[in-house]
Design a protein around this motif. Structure first.
Motif, PDB file in Angstrom:
ATOM      1  N   HIS A   1     -16.978 -11.821 -19.459  1.00  0.00           N
ATOM      2  CA  HIS A   1     -17.230 -11.581 -18.036  1.00  0.00           C
ATOM      3  C   HIS A   1     -16.042 -12.116 -17.247  1.00  0.00           C
ATOM      4  N   ALA A   2     -15.570 -11.323 -16.284  1.00  0.00           N
ATOM      5  CA  ALA A   2     -14.473 -11.772 -15.427  1.00  0.00           C
ATOM      6  C   ALA A   2     -14.713 -11.314 -13.998  1.00  0.00           C
ATOM      7  N   GLU A   3     -14.216 -12.118 -13.069  1.00  0.00           N
ATOM      8  CA  GLU A   3     -14.295 -11.801 -11.646  1.00  0.00           C
ATOM      9  C   GLU A   3     -12.920 -11.978 -11.021  1.00  0.00           C
ATOM     10  N   ALA A   4     -12.605 -11.090 -10.093  1.00  0.00           N
ATOM     11  CA  ALA A   4     -11.340 -11.176  -9.359  1.00  0.00           C
ATOM     12  C   ALA A   4     -11.606 -10.836  -7.896  1.00  0.00           C
ATOM     13  N   ASP A   5     -10.891 -11.497  -7.017  1.00  0.00           N
ATOM     14  CA  ASP A   5     -10.945 -11.168  -5.600  1.00  0.00           C
ATOM     15  C   ASP A   5      -9.842 -10.161  -5.303  1.00  0.00           C
ATOM     16  N   ILE A   6     -10.194  -9.142  -4.541  1.00  0.00           N
ATOM     17  CA  ILE A   6      -9.202  -8.174  -4.071  1.00  0.00           C
ATOM     18  C   ILE A   6      -9.153  -8.306  -2.549  1.00  0.00           C
ATOM     19  N   ILE A   7      -8.035  -8.802  -2.062  1.00  0.00           N
ATOM     20  CA  ILE A   7      -7.824  -8.976  -0.628  1.00  0.00           C
ATOM     21  C   ILE A   7      -6.885  -7.857  -0.184  1.00  0.00           C
ATOM     22  N   TYR A   8      -7.246  -7.152   0.891  1.00  0.00           N
ATOM     23  CA  TYR A   8      -6.413  -6.031   1.320  1.00  0.00           C
ATOM     24  C   TYR A   8      -6.283  -5.974   2.835  1.00  0.00           C
ATOM     25  N   SER A   9      -5.168  -5.369   3.250  1.00  0.00           N
ATOM     26  CA  SER A   9      -4.887  -5.115   4.664  1.00  0.00           C
ATOM     27  C   SER A   9      -4.285  -3.713   4.743  1.00  0.00           C
ATOM     28  N   LEU A  10      -3.824  -3.333   5.893  1.00  0.00           N
ATOM     29  CA  LEU A  10      -3.199  -2.017   6.038  1.00  0.00           C
ATOM     30  C   LEU A  10      -1.856  -1.939   5.325  1.00  0.00           C
ATOM     31  N   SER A  11      -1.248  -3.080   5.024  1.00  0.00           N
ATOM     32  CA  SER A  11       0.083  -3.058   4.415  1.00  0.00           C
ATOM     33  C   SER A  11       0.124  -3.445   2.935  1.00  0.00           C
ATOM     34  N   SER A  12      -0.852  -4.242   2.461  1.00  0.00           N
ATOM     35  CA  SER A  12      -0.776  -4.703   1.075  1.00  0.00           C
ATOM     36  C   SER A  12      -2.152  -5.111   0.552  1.00  0.00           C
ATOM     37  N   TYR A  13      -2.186  -5.358  -0.762  1.00  0.00           N
ATOM     38  CA  TYR A  13      -3.396  -5.888  -1.391  1.00  0.00           C
ATOM     39  C   TYR A  13      -2.996  -6.836  -2.510  1.00  0.00           C
ATOM     40  N   SER A  14      -3.916  -7.718  -2.851  1.00  0.00           N
ATOM     41  CA  SER A  14      -3.713  -8.662  -3.945  1.00  0.00           C
ATOM     42  C   SER A  14      -4.968  -8.694  -4.809  1.00  0.00           C
TER      43      SER A  14
ATOM     44  N   ILE B   1       0.869  -1.177   0.000  1.00  0.00           N
ATOM     45  CA  ILE B   1       0.000   0.000   0.000  1.00  0.00           C
ATOM     46  C   ILE B   1       0.907   1.228   0.000  1.00  0.00           C
ATOM     47  N   PRO B   2       0.803   2.097  -1.013  1.00  0.00           N
ATOM     48  CA  PRO B   2       1.679   3.276  -1.058  1.00  0.00           C
ATOM     49  C   PRO B   2       1.269   4.324  -0.024  1.00  0.00           C
ATOM     50  N   ASP B   3       2.215   5.157   0.341  1.00  0.00           N
ATOM     51  CA  ASP B   3       1.912   6.271   1.230  1.00  0.00           C
ATOM     52  C   ASP B   3       1.044   7.278   0.488  1.00  0.00           C
ATOM     53  N   ARG B   4       0.198   7.971   1.241  1.00  0.00           N
ATOM     54  CA  ARG B   4      -0.633   9.019   0.643  1.00  0.00           C
ATOM     55  C   ARG B   4       0.241  10.231   0.354  1.00  0.00           C
ATOM     56  N   LEU B   5      -0.120  10.974  -0.665  1.00  0.00           N
ATOM     57  CA  LEU B   5       0.653  12.158  -1.047  1.00  0.00           C
ATOM     58  C   LEU B   5       0.709  13.200   0.060  1.00  0.00           C
ATOM     59  N   ASP B   6      -0.371  13.294   0.852  1.00  0.00           N
ATOM     60  CA  ASP B   6      -0.393  14.304   1.913  1.00  0.00           C
ATOM     61  C   ASP B   6       0.283  13.818   3.201  1.00  0.00           C
ATOM     62  N   GLY B   7       0.810  12.596   3.190  1.00  0.00           N
ATOM     63  CA  GLY B   7       1.532  12.079   4.350  1.00  0.00           C
ATOM     64  C   GLY B   7       0.644  11.465   5.419  1.00  0.00           C
TER      65      GLY B   7
ATOM     66  N   ASP C   1      -3.362  -0.266 -11.805  1.00  0.00           N
ATOM     67  CA  ASP C   1      -2.865   1.110 -11.964  1.00  0.00           C
ATOM     68  C   ASP C   1      -3.840   2.118 -11.363  1.00  0.00           C
ATOM     69  N   ALA C   2      -5.146   1.893 -11.580  1.00  0.00           N
ATOM     70  CA  ALA C   2      -6.159   2.807 -11.038  1.00  0.00           C
ATOM     71  C   ALA C   2      -6.199   2.741  -9.513  1.00  0.00           C
ATOM     72  N   ILE C   3      -6.053   1.552  -8.960  1.00  0.00           N
ATOM     73  CA  ILE C   3      -6.044   1.410  -7.496  1.00  0.00           C
ATOM     74  C   ILE C   3      -4.827   2.113  -6.897  1.00  0.00           C
ATOM     75  N   ILE C   4      -3.669   1.933  -7.496  1.00  0.00           N
ATOM     76  CA  ILE C   4      -2.459   2.612  -7.006  1.00  0.00           C
ATOM     77  C   ILE C   4      -2.655   4.125  -7.027  1.00  0.00           C
ATOM     78  N   LYS C   5      -3.216   4.620  -8.126  1.00  0.00           N
ATOM     79  CA  LYS C   5      -3.458   6.061  -8.231  1.00  0.00           C
ATOM     80  C   LYS C   5      -4.395   6.534  -7.119  1.00  0.00           C
ATOM     81  N   GLU C   6      -5.477   5.817  -6.890  1.00  0.00           N
ATOM     82  CA  GLU C   6      -6.444   6.213  -5.859  1.00  0.00           C
ATOM     83  C   GLU C   6      -5.845   6.103  -4.456  1.00  0.00           C
ATOM     84  N   LEU C   7      -5.040   5.103  -4.215  1.00  0.00           N
ATOM     85  CA  LEU C   7      -4.408   4.947  -2.893  1.00  0.00           C
ATOM     86  C   LEU C   7      -3.433   6.076  -2.593  1.00  0.00           C
ATOM     87  N   SER C   8      -2.853   6.634  -3.626  1.00  0.00           N
ATOM     88  CA  SER C   8      -1.842   7.686  -3.442  1.00  0.00           C
ATOM     89  C   SER C   8      -2.434   9.067  -3.218  1.00  0.00           C
ATOM     90  N   ILE C   9      -3.679   9.241  -3.566  1.00  0.00           N
ATOM     91  CA  ILE C   9      -4.309  10.582  -3.463  1.00  0.00           C
ATOM     92  C   ILE C   9      -4.458  10.990  -2.016  1.00  0.00           C
TER      93      ILE C   9
END
Length: 132
Positions: A80-93, A33-39, A124-132
């Motif tokens: 049609h496609a489905e994916a599981d997104i598993i996330y925690s405070l440190s990472s996601y898959s 999980i990337p750090d937010r731009l505002d810290g 790429d979209a998730i990384i962008k949103e996580l960084s905002i």
């Protein structure tokens, strides 16, 4: 006679090669999980919100199915496609769950190359949103 056999062999090979659109299924494993731009610190809720926003930005629908787990779905024409997104405070898959009309092979763990492109764009979209 040899000319006919050779022509048929070349045509068959060309047909097989042109029909190869399958690639190994791409999963995103334990992406930090990337750090937010505002810290400011990420929270479980801010991560969930960012993942959902990333899904929406790339035309995936999503629903939280358990704490720390989102089911993401995309429909493109007849595919049609489905994916599981598993996330925690440190990472996601992002891991493959199911699909229709994408030539998925359980034996070879391959799928139509478009699925991998959709997952790469989603990531790429998730990384962008996580960084905002």
């Amino acid at each position: 006679m040899n000319y006919i056999i050779k022509s048929i062999s070349i045509a068959a090979f060309a047909l097989i090669v042109s029909g190869c659109t399958s690639n190994p299924v791409m999963n995103i494993e334990s992406r930090l999980i990337p750090d937010r731009l505002d810290g400011s610190a990420q929270t479980q809720d801010s991560i969930k919100t960012s993942i959902i926003a990333g899904c929406i930005a790339r035309n995936w629908t999503c629903q939280q199915v358990a704490p720390g787990k989102i089911l993401a779905t995309i429909n493109v024409r007849k595919h049609h496609a489905e994916a599981d997104i598993i996330y925690s405070l440190s990472s996601y898959s992002i891991t493959y769950k199911d699909s229709d009309m994408l030539d998925y092979s359980e034996k070879y763990y391959t799928i139509h190359r478009n699925y991998n492109r959709w997952v790469r764009n989603l990531n790429d979209a998730i990384i962008k949103e996580l960084s905002i």
